[in-house]
Design an enzyme around this catalytic site. Structure first.
Site, PDB file in Angstrom:
ATOM      1  N   HIS A  23       0.821  -1.213   0.000  1.00 25.52           N
ATOM      2  CA  HIS A  23       0.000   0.000   0.000  1.00 25.52           C
ATOM      3  C   HIS A  23       0.859   1.268   0.000  1.00 25.52           C
ATOM      4  CE1 HIS A  23      -4.108   1.056  -0.148  1.00 25.52           C
ATOM      5  NE2 HIS A  23      -4.375   1.265   1.126  1.00 25.52           N
ATOM      6  N   ASN A  71      -6.579   6.535   4.556  1.00 26.19           N
ATOM      7  CA  ASN A  71      -7.970   6.933   4.320  1.00 26.19           C
ATOM      8  C   ASN A  71      -8.235   8.407   4.615  1.00 26.19           C
ATOM      9  OD1 ASN A  71      -7.890   6.862   7.096  1.00 26.19           O
ATOM     10  ND2 ASN A  71      -9.484   5.298   7.339  1.00 26.19           N
ATOM     11  N   ASP A  96      -0.623   2.811  -5.236  1.00 30.52           N
ATOM     12  CA  ASP A  96      -0.676   1.395  -5.567  1.00 30.52           C
ATOM     13  C   ASP A  96      -1.973   1.093  -6.306  1.00 30.52           C
ATOM     14  OD1 ASP A  96      -1.767   2.058  -2.872  1.00 30.52           O
ATOM     15  OD2 ASP A  96      -2.477  -0.026  -2.957  1.00 30.52           O
ATOM     16  N   ASN A 117      -8.981   3.703  -0.812  1.00 30.49           N
ATOM     17  CA  ASN A 117      -9.437   4.643   0.215  1.00 30.49           C
ATOM     18  C   ASN A 117      -8.716   5.983   0.152  1.00 30.49           C
ATOM     19  OD1 ASN A 117     -11.316   2.860   1.266  1.00 30.49           O
ATOM     20  ND2 ASN A 117      -9.917   2.032   2.793  1.00 30.49           N
TER      21      ASN A 117
END
Length: 199
Positions: A23, A71, A96, A117
């Site tokens: 991520h 997020n 990503d 997110n």
């Protein structure tokens, strides 16, 4: 020729426990840009991010890594645009991408978040009209949960392939910075024998 870039934002999660996770591919990319430019990161409280300045392709860019979790990435991007009066089209977000295999990188402008997110929060703050450098990490095997996958570490083979994606992005970044996004896409989207169709 389009509008030159003013900022490159890499997405990831802060903290050493996330440094090597899939991520954080966006962080990996901007870290390489900063390293190549000899730039040093510093915390910018007004942006809720680490930031530095770098010259890429003759263009001065803000490099930004949000210090919030993924997020809430839009907090930094929204503050960046407000504080420096940037339009979304002057911003490139490196992130990503589950829908691309490791080793593939793609450039696009606009569109939805695709379940990411970080992108969801950025879109909520500045809309969709920003550039994205999509760094392929692939999808997990069937019936494997997404969250442990994106927060997990890639295998050695995957890491090597992702390094290829990052290198391809670095190669075309000067063109993107100069606003020559179509040329950049033509190069990037034919890398590794792939075509631009569906990219």
């Amino acid at each position: 020729m389009g509008e030159p870039l003013a900022a490159l934002v890499g997405l990831g999660n802060p903290g050493p426990e996330y440094d090597d996770t899939r991520h954080n591919a966006g962080f990996w990319f901007v870290d390489r840009v900063a390293r190549d430019a000899g730039a040093s990161w510093r915390h910018e409280a007004k942006l809720s991010a680490s930031a530095c300045r770098a010259r890429v392709g003759g263009v001065e860019l803000w490099l930004v890594k949000p210090s919030t979790f993924m997020n809430a990435s839009g907090t930094a991007v929204g503050a960046l645009c407000r504080y420096y009066r940037l339009t979304p089209a002057q911003v490139l977000v490196a992130h990503d991408e589950l829908d691309l295999a490791p080793g593939i990188a793609r450039l696009k402008k606009g569109g939805g978040a695709g379940g990411h997110n970080g992108l969801t929060d950025i879109i909520a703050r500045i809309g969709t009209d920003f550039w994205r450098l999509r760094i392929g990490i692939g999808r997990p095997p069937p019936r494997r949960d997404l969250i442990p996958y994106v927060l997990g570490r890639p295998s050695q083979a995957e890491s090597e392939a992702i390094e290829t994606s990052l290198a391809c992005g670095l190669d075309v970044l000067p063109l993107i910075a100069q606003g020559e996004t179509q040329r950049a896409m033509n190069i990037l989207h034919t890398t590794n024998g792939e075509t631009a169709h569906g990219a």
